[in-house]
Every structure is written in structure tokens, then in C-alpha cells.
Design a protein around this motif. Structure first.
Motif, PDB file in Angstrom:
ATOM      1  N   GLY B  28       0.850  -1.173   0.000  1.00  0.00           N
ATOM      2  CA  GLY B  28       0.000   0.000   0.000  1.00  0.00           C
ATOM      3  C   GLY B  28       0.883   1.218   0.000  1.00  0.00           C
ATOM      4  O   GLY B  28       1.845   1.282  -0.753  1.00  0.00           O
ATOM      5  N   VAL B  29       0.560   2.156   0.846  1.00  0.00           N
ATOM      6  CA  VAL B  29       1.317   3.403   0.839  1.00  0.00           C
ATOM      7  C   VAL B  29       1.929   3.635   2.214  1.00  0.00           C
ATOM      8  O   VAL B  29       1.351   4.284   3.063  1.00  0.00           O
ATOM      9  CB  VAL B  29       0.415   4.578   0.428  1.00  0.00           C
ATOM     10  N   LEU B  30       3.083   3.085   2.433  1.00  0.00           N
ATOM     11  CA  LEU B  30       3.806   3.297   3.686  1.00  0.00           C
ATOM     12  C   LEU B  30       5.203   3.802   3.329  1.00  0.00           C
ATOM     13  O   LEU B  30       5.846   3.282   2.429  1.00  0.00           O
ATOM     14  CB  LEU B  30       3.923   1.984   4.467  1.00  0.00           C
ATOM     15  N   LEU B 364       4.063  -9.298   9.407  1.00  0.00           N
ATOM     16  CA  LEU B 364       3.162  -8.576  10.315  1.00  0.00           C
ATOM     17  C   LEU B 364       1.777  -8.422   9.691  1.00  0.00           C
ATOM     18  O   LEU B 364       0.815  -8.128  10.388  1.00  0.00           O
ATOM     19  CB  LEU B 364       3.732  -7.189  10.645  1.00  0.00           C
ATOM     20  N   ASP B 365       1.683  -8.604   8.374  1.00  0.00           N
ATOM     21  CA  ASP B 365       0.412  -8.552   7.665  1.00  0.00           C
ATOM     22  C   ASP B 365      -0.320  -7.235   7.932  1.00  0.00           C
ATOM     23  O   ASP B 365      -1.441  -7.223   8.426  1.00  0.00           O
ATOM     24  CB  ASP B 365      -0.460  -9.743   8.080  1.00  0.00           C
ATOM     25  N   VAL B 366       0.349  -6.150   7.626  1.00  0.00           N
ATOM     26  CA  VAL B 366      -0.234  -4.831   7.862  1.00  0.00           C
ATOM     27  C   VAL B 366      -1.026  -4.410   6.622  1.00  0.00           C
ATOM     28  O   VAL B 366      -0.562  -4.579   5.505  1.00  0.00           O
ATOM     29  CB  VAL B 366       0.876  -3.798   8.165  1.00  0.00           C
ATOM     30  N   VAL B 367      -2.214  -3.899   6.861  1.00  0.00           N
ATOM     31  CA  VAL B 367      -2.995  -3.316   5.773  1.00  0.00           C
ATOM     32  C   VAL B 367      -3.022  -1.816   6.011  1.00  0.00           C
ATOM     33  O   VAL B 367      -3.506  -1.344   7.029  1.00  0.00           O
ATOM     34  CB  VAL B 367      -4.410  -3.886   5.737  1.00  0.00           C
ATOM     35  N   LEU B 368      -2.475  -1.057   5.069  1.00  0.00           N
ATOM     36  CA  LEU B 368      -2.242   0.355   5.341  1.00  0.00           C
ATOM     37  C   LEU B 368      -3.505   1.194   5.527  1.00  0.00           C
ATOM     38  O   LEU B 368      -3.533   2.049   6.404  1.00  0.00           O
ATOM     39  CB  LEU B 368      -1.343   0.944   4.260  1.00  0.00           C
ATOM     40  N   PRO B 369      -4.556   0.994   4.761  1.00  0.00           N
ATOM     41  CA  PRO B 369      -5.773   1.780   5.019  1.00  0.00           C
ATOM     42  C   PRO B 369      -6.297   1.590   6.431  1.00  0.00           C
ATOM     43  O   PRO B 369      -6.952   2.460   6.982  1.00  0.00           O
ATOM     44  CB  PRO B 369      -6.770   1.234   3.996  1.00  0.00           C
TER      45      PRO B 369
END
Lengths: 185, 373
Positions: B28-30, B364-369
Motif C-alpha cells: 500500500g502506501v507506507l 506482520l500482515d499490515v494493511v495500510l488503510p
């Protein structure tokens, strides 16, 4: 000799690989030739919003009660109410759905008690012009012409009653909702 | 000539590197600002906020029912749990009793969504590590789940399925058989994934003993879900604080031992199997009855404040809701798991190489939204 051995083992391995190809060859392709073929959309699919008409009379089911407009979380629906003087029935003078902001949540369909608005499986509405994504009443009605719908539980109880009221005791059914209608129109 | 050689000379200086915002492995956008010494990461600062859509503020201008479609957009990989947490918060505030059938349907959908979300994790994680094929495999199975969702609620990503007091629609008639087939086939597919990954030497080299998270550190940073369970901390809200009749289901909470990337992978794979178990139980034991409690058209809950929390695929997710008795919430605070999990990244990636950072961040399975809301 090593050369020939390699040669034959190469051919053998090639055939081994082609065996897998041959296994999948008679099966149906997973991909679709999209513009020509299309997936059948599920009946509940939530695509573009249309207005439904009565199959017998061809008139809109909408009574301009503004429930969908109030339910819409992004304010994509704009309705102007009007009253038919002869039949004393309310109808939407204008009905505008702004598809640039519609989020296809289906809350309008749920709010409607008259089977007037529905989200359909239609989805091909790409244009070059943003303005043309704002659909007016006529376009919405045209899109909803051939859409099949089953009457909701709520409206099954209500609609036949409302119909009989419109034919027999019209003024009664329209009476309680007269004041807001008068203000708007 | 001399000038050139002077410039080429290797130096030991630290330097800063921007990773992102548009980087394929940042999901995503990190934007990560890395302080590097050579290839090794000395320090790291995540910059979040690129996807901020002010969903919390939007909630203040919508009625309780109208906010439901917005919860879909918090975590688009797992919208059902976001829906569920919001519904639970409002029901808790208004004291609405949810019919048992609706509760089971909620569990069924949430668990299907958990599998879909973990499949995304698995596919994207493998993609980050350089394996492309598993991505196609996992998305093939996810497609089936999305078809089930589309069949039920009409959308493939933004479901908007839960309602205050229940769910929007009952299951279609063909759902039962399709879902049963899915659980049967899917368990075999999980074995297939495990054969591809679990003891694959390349995968082991990339994941074993990398990014070890001690429980104490994880708790300090607010990590939750599979991230903290990978370290062996037994904390699953479905067991600890059952909601939506989870106490009636028989399932295990898989735990890791060490807390490295591999453990977190393993926990998620096991969770997919456990979710399958729950789905089967929910399908078999689906009670008859109403799917939605009676809720007035103009819904005005009493004034007060309430917290709901559930176990989303990424960890603890919840809403803090303040009501002033009107039709709209006074304040909504959303707690999402990804934000807490992202904070651990700084601790985990110190001393590792950039390639390992990709693996750690993937685990970590991060979802940016969800981080930005």
C-alpha cells in the motif's frame, strides 16, 4: 554416446512435460473472452442503481417518499417530489443518481418499501465524461425496464393493500403524507 | 582520475534511505525512512497517514446505520470483522439482543473472511520473498470465498453485510453445498501450501530466526492477533471474551514458540484450518429463526459510551463509541490491529538487512488503510 543419451532423455522429459499439457487440454478454459462472453452475475449482485417499473402499467413504482435519499450515506440520490393532480398520487418529478459518488452499499434498496429502486448486476458504465455518470429519471427507468425483481416481504404485505387503496380509497392513503408533499411541490 | 577513486572509496557512514511510499513490498502506501549502515538497518521510522480518509470524523456526520458501508473501507481485506465490530458496538450501546441465527451467520462470514484475509497474507508474503506461484494458488481459493460472499450479499470486497441487530440477508439456497465443498477442498489446499512452504529450505532460510518478537515487547507496543500469538502469548478474544456466540464453537488457538517470521506464518496457516472447523460447525448448527432484531427506523440509542472489540484476522479491532442520544454518534474512535502491529516493526528490523525487512514487514500482515483510517 553421451550425446545420444542426453538427446533421448531430453525428448523423454519434453514428452513428460507435454503429458501435463495434454491432461489439461480437453478441459474447459478458465478465462473468458471478456467483451464477448460475460460471467453470469449473481442475483443479489450490487451493481448500478436502477428504478423499477410496474410490469403491467409500465409506470415507475416510486412514490417519492424520500426514504432512499435519507438512507444514502453519501448523498448520491436527489429527488424532487411532485403530485399528480388527477390521481392524487405522488411521483418523482426528478430522480437523480450520481454514480460518481455512489458506493453501491444497497441501503437505498433496503429502505424502499415499494420495490422502486434496486441495485442490479449491470456494471459496464465507463465513459469519458463525468457528467454522463449522473443518471436522470428517464435513464434509470430505461435501465430498470427488463430487470426482474421479486416483491419484498415488506411490500408483499403492503403493496397489494396500497394498490387496492389507490383504486378504492385513494384519498385516505395519501392523506397523512400530504403536508410535506405540499411544501416540496 | 584521482577524484574518481576518492569518490569510490568505501566508507562506514550511516545514510538515510526512503523506502516507499510507492514500494511494492510496503503493501500500500507506507513510507519507511531507513537509517542504514551498508546493507544493515540501524534504525527505522515508519511514516503513516498517506491513506488517511478521516473515517472517524465521517462517522460523526452519519447515522448509525449509514456508517456501516464506511466500515468496509477500514480494512478492505477483511471487511466482515469491521462490520461486525461496529454492529456489536451499537448493539451494546442500545442493548439490542441479536437473534441466534444472525449470530451464527456473523461467525460464519467472519471466519470465511479470516481465511480470505490469511490467503492474501500468504500470497503476498510469498510474493515479497520472491515466489510468484503461491500467490496465484492462494488467490484461486480466495476467489471461491469471494463468490460465496457475492452470492450472499452481492459484493466481493465491500460487503456491507451486517446490520445493527443482525445481518442484511439470509443465505441463498445454494450456499450450503458450495461452502461445504469449499471447506472440504480447502483443507487439502492448506496441505498443498504447507508442502510448498513450511519446510522449504529457501523459505526457512528467509524466515527462521528472523525478526524475533519477545512477548513483553509485543505487549508494550500493542501488538495483537497472530503477531503476538506467534510469540506464544495465548490471547484470542474469541476465547478470552467471547462475542457473537463464539463460546459455542470448538476450536483451538494456535500458538508459536519463538516469535520469528516463520512462527507467525505457522500460526496463520493453522488458523485457516481452525476457521474451517468453525465454518463447518456454524453450517451444521445453524439455528432457524429471524436474521435481524427489530430496530426502529429512526434509531436513537441512549446517551453513553461503549467499547466493542473483536478478534479480526490481524488482531484486536474495536470501536470506542460515544453517543449523545441523537441519531448520529458523537465520537467514534477506531482501534485497528495493524496500527499496533506496525509499531513493532522498528524493534524487529534493527540489525537486519533490507531484504529481511521485507520478510518481517510481510509477516506482520499490515494493511495500510487500516493503519490510517
Amino acid at each position: 554416446m553421451g550425446y545420444f543419451k542426453e538427446f533421448f532423455s531430453g525428448i523423454y522429459n519434453l514428452l513428460l512435460g507435454l503429458k501435463t499439457t495434454a491432461k489439461y487440454l480437453p478441459e474447459r478454459a478458465v478465462t473468458l473472452q471478456y467483451p464477448k462472453e460475460k460471467w453470469p452475475m449473481p442475483e443479489r449482485s450490487r451493481g448500478i442503481v436502477v428504478l423499477l417499473s410496474d410490469p403491467d402499467t409500465g409506470e415507475l413504482n416510486c412514490t417519492a417518499c424520500l426514504l432512499c435519499q435519507k438512507a444514502c450515506p453519501v448523498a448520491a440520490i436527489t429527488i424532487t417530489q411532485a403530485k399528480n393532480e388527477t390521481t392524487n398520487k405522488r411521483y418523482p418529478k426528478t430522480f437523480e443518481v450520481n454514480n460518481t459518488i455512489c458506493c453501491f452499499c444497497g441501503l437505498c434498496e433496503e429502505a424502499c418499501n415499494f420495490d422502486a429502486i434496486k441495485l442490479t448486476g449491470l456494471y459496464e458504465f465507463a465513459t469519458f465524461d463525468k457528467e454522463s455518470l449522473i443518471f436522470q429519471k428517464e435513464k434509470l427507468q430505461e435501465l430498470g425496464r427488463n430487470v426482474k425483481y421479486e416483491k419484498k416481504r415488506k411490500s408483499v404485505a403492503k403493496k397489494p393493500a396500497a394498490k387496492s387503496e389507490t383504486t378504492e380509497t385513494k384519498p385516505q392513503s395519501a392523506a397523512p403524507s400530504d403536508p410535506p408533499k405540499g411544501e416540496e411541490a | 582520475m584521482t577524484d574518481v577513486t576518492k569518490n569510490i572509496q568505501l566508507s562506514e557512514e550511516e545514510f538515510l534511505l526512503n523506502m516507499g511510499p510507492q514500494h511494492p513490498s510496503t503493501h500500500g502506501v507506507l513510507r519507511l525512512v531507513l537509517k542504514l549502515r551498508g546493507e544493515f538497518i540501524e534504525d527505522l521510522t515508519p511514516h503513516v497517514g498517506y491513506l488517511h480518509r478521516s473515517i472517524e470524523k465521517i462517522a460523526e456526520n452519519r447515522t448509525y446505520a449509514q456508517f456501516m458501508p464506511f466500515t468496509d473501507r477500514i480494512d478492505y481485506c477483511a471487511s466482515m470483522p469491521c462490520n461486525l465490530a461496529w454492529a456489536l458496538a451499537v448493539e451494546k450501546l442500545a442493548g439490542i439482543e441479536v437473534p441466534p441465527r444472525a449470530q451464527y451467520l456473523r461467525v460464519l462470514m467472519t471466519e470465511l473472511n479470516r481465511i480470505a484475509s490469511h490467503l492474501i497474507y500468504l500470497g503476498v508474503m510469498s510474493l515479497d520473498l520472491g515466489a510468484f506461484t503461491p500467490f496465484l494458488y492462494t488467490f484461486r481459493e480466495r476467489e471461491w470465498i469471494l463468490d460465496l460472499f457475492e452470492m450472499t450479499c452481492g459484493q466481493r470486497l465491500t460487503y456491507n453485510y451486517m446490520r445493527i441487530g443482525g445481518v442484511s440477508r439470509d443465505l441463498p439456497p445454494e450456499f450450503y453445498q458450495s461452502c461445504k465443498n469449499f471447506t472440504k477442498v480447502f483443507l487439502k489446499k492448506v496441505d498443498e501450501y504447507e508442502a510448498l512452504f513450511t519446510y522449504n529450505p529457501i523459505f526457512l532460510t528467509r524466515t527462521k530466526d528472523i525478526g524475533i518478537l519477545p512477548i513483553a515487547v509485543g505487549l508494550e507496543y500493542g501488538a495483537s492477533g497472530p503477531t503476538i500469538r506467534g510469540s506464544g502469548h495465548n490471547w484470542d478474544l474469541r476465547k478470552v471474551e467471547p462475542y457473537s456466540s463464539y463460546e459455542k464453537f470448538d476450536f483451538n488457538v494456535p500458538l508459536g514458540t519463538k516469535g520469528d517470521v516463520w512462527d507467525r506464518y505457522m500460526v496463520r496457516v493453522q488458523e485457516m484450518r481452525e476457521s474451517c472447523k468453525i465454518i463447518n460447525q456454524a453450517l451444521d448448527g445453524l439455528p432457524e429463526g429471524e436474521i435481524k432484531a427489530k430496530v426502529p427506523g429512526v434509531f436513537k440509542p441512549p446517551a453513553g459510551e461503549v467499547i466493542s472489540r473483536i478478534e479480526a484476522p490481524r488482531g484486536e479491532m474495536g470501536y470506542y463509541l460515544v453517543s449523545d442520544g441523537s441519531t448520529k454518534p458523537y465520537r467514534v474512535k477506531i482501534r485497528t490491529a495493524s496500527y499496533g502491529n506496525l509499531q513493532v516493526l522498528r524493534y524487529l528490523s534493527r540489525g537486519w538487512k533490507i531484504a529481511d525487512l521485507v520478510a518481517i514487514f510481510g509477516s506482520l500482515d499490515v494493511v495500510l488503510p487500516e493503519v490510517d483510517r
